[in-house]
Design a protein around this motif. Sequence first.
Motif, mmCIF file in Angstrom:
data_model
loop_
_atom_site.group_PDB
_atom_site.id
_atom_site.type_symbol
_atom_site.label_atom_id
_atom_site.label_comp_id
_atom_site.label_asym_id
_atom_site.label_seq_id
_atom_site.Cartn_x
_atom_site.Cartn_y
_atom_site.Cartn_z
ATOM 1 N N ASN A 1 0.847 -1.199 0.000
ATOM 2 C CA ASN A 1 0.000 0.000 0.000
ATOM 3 C C ASN A 1 0.884 1.252 0.000
ATOM 4 O O ASN A 1 1.648 1.478 0.941
ATOM 5 C CB ASN A 1 -0.905 -0.009 1.238
ATOM 6 N N PRO A 2 0.800 2.111 -1.034
ATOM 7 C CA PRO A 2 1.701 3.276 -1.107
ATOM 8 C C PRO A 2 1.440 4.308 -0.027
ATOM 9 O O PRO A 2 2.352 5.056 0.346
ATOM 10 C CB PRO A 2 1.438 3.836 -2.507
ATOM 11 N N ARG A 3 0.213 4.372 0.494
ATOM 12 C CA ARG A 3 -0.058 5.356 1.544
ATOM 13 C C ARG A 3 0.654 4.973 2.844
ATOM 14 O O ARG A 3 0.995 5.837 3.657
ATOM 15 C CB ARG A 3 -1.559 5.501 1.769
ATOM 16 N N ILE A 4 0.872 3.678 3.045
ATOM 17 C CA ILE A 4 1.642 3.253 4.213
ATOM 18 C C ILE A 4 3.103 3.670 4.043
ATOM 19 O O ILE A 4 3.734 4.172 4.981
ATOM 20 C CB ILE A 4 1.523 1.735 4.399
ATOM 21 N N SER A 5 3.636 3.492 2.836
ATOM 22 C CA SER A 5 5.015 3.928 2.572
ATOM 23 C C SER A 5 5.160 5.424 2.812
ATOM 24 O O SER A 5 6.145 5.890 3.398
ATOM 25 C CB SER A 5 5.403 3.581 1.125
ATOM 26 N N LEU A 6 4.165 6.202 2.361
ATOM 27 C CA LEU A 6 4.214 7.649 2.563
ATOM 28 C C LEU A 6 4.174 7.988 4.047
ATOM 29 O O LEU A 6 4.943 8.832 4.516
ATOM 30 C CB LEU A 6 3.041 8.315 1.834
ATOM 31 N N GLY A 7 3.277 7.345 4.793
ATOM 32 C CA GLY A 7 3.189 7.627 6.223
ATOM 33 C C GLY A 7 4.479 7.306 6.953
ATOM 34 O O GLY A 7 4.959 8.092 7.784
ATOM 35 N N LEU A 8 5.052 6.140 6.664
ATOM 36 C CA LEU A 8 6.321 5.784 7.299
ATOM 37 C C LEU A 8 7.436 6.741 6.887
ATOM 38 O O LEU A 8 8.309 7.099 7.696
ATOM 39 C CB LEU A 8 6.702 4.348 6.931
ATOM 40 N N ALA A 9 7.429 7.179 5.624
ATOM 41 C CA ALA A 9 8.455 8.122 5.163
ATOM 42 C C ALA A 9 8.385 9.424 5.951
ATOM 43 O O ALA A 9 9.406 9.975 6.372
ATOM 44 C CB ALA A 9 8.271 8.385 3.667
ATOM 45 N N ARG A 10 7.183 9.927 6.153
ATOM 46 C CA ARG A 10 7.025 11.177 6.932
ATOM 47 C C ARG A 10 7.490 10.967 8.369
ATOM 48 O O ARG A 10 8.181 11.821 8.949
ATOM 49 C CB ARG A 10 5.572 11.627 6.899
ATOM 50 N N ALA A 11 7.108 9.818 8.963
ATOM 51 C CA ALA A 11 7.483 9.552 10.348
ATOM 52 C C ALA A 11 8.995 9.378 10.480
ATOM 53 O O ALA A 11 9.615 9.900 11.421
ATOM 54 C CB ALA A 11 6.756 8.305 10.849
ATOM 55 N N TYR A 12 9.623 8.653 9.539
ATOM 56 C CA TYR A 12 11.067 8.469 9.603
ATOM 57 C C TYR A 12 11.802 9.789 9.399
ATOM 58 O O TYR A 12 12.878 10.012 9.960
ATOM 59 C CB TYR A 12 11.522 7.448 8.565
ATOM 60 N N THR A 13 11.257 10.680 8.593
ATOM 61 C CA THR A 13 11.871 12.002 8.426
ATOM 62 C C THR A 13 11.900 12.737 9.755
ATOM 63 O O THR A 13 12.929 13.288 10.159
ATOM 64 C CB THR A 13 11.096 12.828 7.387
ATOM 65 N N LEU A 14 10.763 12.743 10.464
ATOM 66 C CA LEU A 14 10.682 13.465 11.732
ATOM 67 C C LEU A 14 11.492 12.795 12.829
ATOM 68 O O LEU A 14 11.873 13.452 13.805
ATOM 69 C CB LEU A 14 9.217 13.578 12.155
ATOM 70 N N SER A 15 11.765 11.483 12.700
ATOM 71 C CA SER A 15 12.577 10.786 13.698
ATOM 72 C C SER A 15 14.035 10.680 13.261
ATOM 73 O O SER A 15 14.787 9.873 13.789
ATOM 74 C CB SER A 15 11.994 9.394 13.991
ATOM 75 N N ARG A 16 14.412 11.485 12.265
ATOM 76 C CA ARG A 16 15.804 11.632 11.831
ATOM 77 C C ARG A 16 16.365 10.319 11.286
ATOM 78 O O ARG A 16 17.479 9.922 11.615
ATOM 79 C CB ARG A 16 16.668 12.195 12.965
ATOM 80 N N ARG A 17 15.599 9.682 10.416
ATOM 81 C CA ARG A 17 16.059 8.519 9.659
ATOM 82 C C ARG A 17 15.843 8.832 8.180
ATOM 83 O O ARG A 17 15.067 8.188 7.482
ATOM 84 C CB ARG A 17 15.280 7.277 10.099
ATOM 85 N N PRO A 18 16.524 9.874 7.663
ATOM 86 C CA PRO A 18 16.162 10.405 6.347
ATOM 87 C C PRO A 18 16.498 9.490 5.177
ATOM 88 O O PRO A 18 15.817 9.540 4.157
ATOM 89 C CB PRO A 18 16.950 11.724 6.269
ATOM 90 N N VAL A 19 17.542 8.666 5.283
ATOM 91 C CA VAL A 19 17.883 7.791 4.165
ATOM 92 C C VAL A 19 16.779 6.756 3.958
ATOM 93 O O VAL A 19 16.335 6.511 2.834
ATOM 94 C CB VAL A 19 19.250 7.112 4.400
ATOM 95 N N GLU A 20 16.319 6.158 5.063
ATOM 96 C CA GLU A 20 15.180 5.251 4.965
ATOM 97 C C GLU A 20 13.943 5.986 4.449
ATOM 98 O O GLU A 20 13.164 5.445 3.654
ATOM 99 C CB GLU A 20 14.893 4.634 6.331
ATOM 100 N N ALA A 21 13.753 7.224 4.924
ATOM 101 C CA ALA A 21 12.586 7.997 4.511
ATOM 102 C C ALA A 21 12.589 8.245 3.006
ATOM 103 O O ALA A 21 11.560 8.109 2.337
ATOM 104 C CB ALA A 21 12.535 9.323 5.271
ATOM 105 N N LEU A 22 13.745 8.594 2.448
ATOM 106 C CA LEU A 22 13.813 8.873 1.014
ATOM 107 C C LEU A 22 13.503 7.623 0.190
ATOM 108 O O LEU A 22 12.852 7.706 -0.862
ATOM 109 C CB LEU A 22 15.191 9.428 0.654
ATOM 110 N N ARG A 23 13.973 6.481 0.653
ATOM 111 C CA ARG A 23 13.649 5.245 -0.056
ATOM 112 C C ARG A 23 12.133 4.996 -0.039
ATOM 113 O O ARG A 23 11.536 4.576 -1.029
ATOM 114 C CB ARG A 23 14.397 4.078 0.584
ATOM 115 N N LEU A 24 11.502 5.301 1.094
ATOM 116 C CA LEU A 24 10.056 5.108 1.213
ATOM 117 C C LEU A 24 9.277 6.114 0.370
ATOM 118 O O LEU A 24 8.235 5.783 -0.214
ATOM 119 C CB LEU A 24 9.656 5.214 2.683
ATOM 120 N N PHE A 25 9.765 7.361 0.314
ATOM 121 C CA PHE A 25 9.099 8.347 -0.553
ATOM 122 C C PHE A 25 9.126 7.871 -2.009
ATOM 123 O O PHE A 25 8.129 7.992 -2.734
ATOM 124 C CB PHE A 25 9.787 9.709 -0.435
ATOM 125 N N ALA A 26 10.286 7.349 -2.450
ATOM 126 C CA ALA A 26 10.387 6.853 -3.820
ATOM 127 C C ALA A 26 9.430 5.683 -4.042
ATOM 128 O O ALA A 26 8.792 5.566 -5.093
ATOM 129 C CB ALA A 26 11.827 6.433 -4.113
#
Length: 566
Positions: free
Chosen positions: A89-114
């Motif tokens: 589900n892409p909306r789950i990937s988006l939600g996790l990407a936003r959460a990982y960004t705010l928790s300072r895990r940006p590399v994982e977040a960018l992979r999830l945004f893609a």
Amino acid sequence: MAIRTIRRLATGAALVALAAGVGPLRAQEVVQSLPPEGTQELNTALQRLARNANDVTALIDAGDAALRLGDVAAAIGFFGRAQAIAPSNPRISLGLARAYTLSRRPVEALRLFAEAERGGIAAAEMAEHRALAFDLVGDAQSAQELYLIAIANGADDGARRNLALSQAISGDRAGFEATLLPMLEAGDFAAFRTRAFGLAILGETDAAIKIARDMMPAQAASQIEPYLRYMSELTPAQQAAAGALGVFPRAAAIGRDDVEIATYSPSQVGSVGRADRALEPSGAPLGSLAPARREAELPPVAQSSPPTDPVVAAQDTPAVTVTQPDPDRREQQSMEDAFASFDLPPSASTAPRAGAVDITAIEAPRETNEPPPPVIPARHWVQVATGRDISALGFDWRRISRNSGGELAGKNAFTAPWGEANRLLAGPYDSAGEAREVVGRLKAIGVDSFAFSSARGEEVFPLEGARAAPAQPAPPAHPARNWVQVATGRDRQALGFDWRRIARGAEGELDGKGPFVVEWGVANRLLAGPYDSPAEAREAVNRLKALGIDSFTFTSEDGQAIETLD
């Protein structure tokens, strides 16, 4: 998460919103009439999950609502549970990407945004959060491209402030100043906070510290000064984390990125899509609650300011005391605490939890027999302010009713409890529609307000000593006028010295134009003027800028007293 915990989060967020009452700024006269954004959505999602713990849509809604409320750890739990059920589900990937960004895990977040984009999520929808993730890996070029997309698609001033911070990080002084200027002229405290960070990043530490001293209580300013002195020593990724998320690295890590960020390689052509595709999978599997990167919360600050010389700073580590963060104790000094009086938004609790959210343990409200109809009926009001002090609301009522252009004529003032504060209400009105019409007319004359309907049984109290609003507004003792702001400060005597210094360098531009002052939060604006029009004030600002003097246009409101500086 128990319902009582959700209520505690909602109440805490409401109190943070109420804490911003710092002066006669137009944008801060009225606090949002409703509970914090996300409260109702989270409660509704929890009730749906109590009926079906595997409801993916409800889990996504709960995660989104938890992010709006600032509970990042809870959001990760909800999204992680949803991903275990529906991994594509892409909306789950988006939600996790936003959460990982705010928790300072940006590399994982960018992979999830893609991944979310490949699943069909529009790039514009996630541009603002994705931009921050790029800044947190030090890729300011990609970040700025996305901030501009977000702004073009209606993002609020938060995106503009982050864009300005990113421009400062990349050394674009002109872009940084141009992006912030409209918000500074509007008196946005958060924009001044961003300017302090940006100037510190650009190496203008003294100017950054002056902003902090002018805009904050003395104790808070002294707490933040050591961090401002070190901003230029941080890596671009660390500067973004400090300025946007309020997280400063441990002293031993100043100027050194984590391996995951240090080895990240952005696209050479600045393509957001190609930069994402270059990311290699890393870290824990999606949806897991593995601990975040070991990047410390902002450590306690020693009483003495740290040295500005980087060599001395490396040798004199006691200047910034380093403590290992205790995951069970979240009361350490942070950038947010230091900036608490500078209108800094609350930092989210980002420590991931030890396991996924146990949906089956949620205490959902159960249906009960309907109680007898309450004596007090539901009624409709116009909320014009909030505050804790009932007596102070009396002053607010007199000011607002005078400036309401007769729109509140004949209506009395009432109060209704709201958390630890009170709503200030005008009314009652015959219908919600009538209240909304009044709100629209008040907005047209510059008075912020909200429609509010009290529930059946909800007590609303007359404001003691308040008189009904007059049919016609009294003429203002001080009409609205146009000025040029040349400085700020709390000490009016010191502002007198500032005026003489600035006027000498203005080559006659300020002759006969001041000085004047007006209160602004805990500080004062130092003004020149008045000018016949906003355009004339703008022209004066441009001429002063050509002489190397920073200034801003300022328009005083009707009734706002502008004093001559003795």
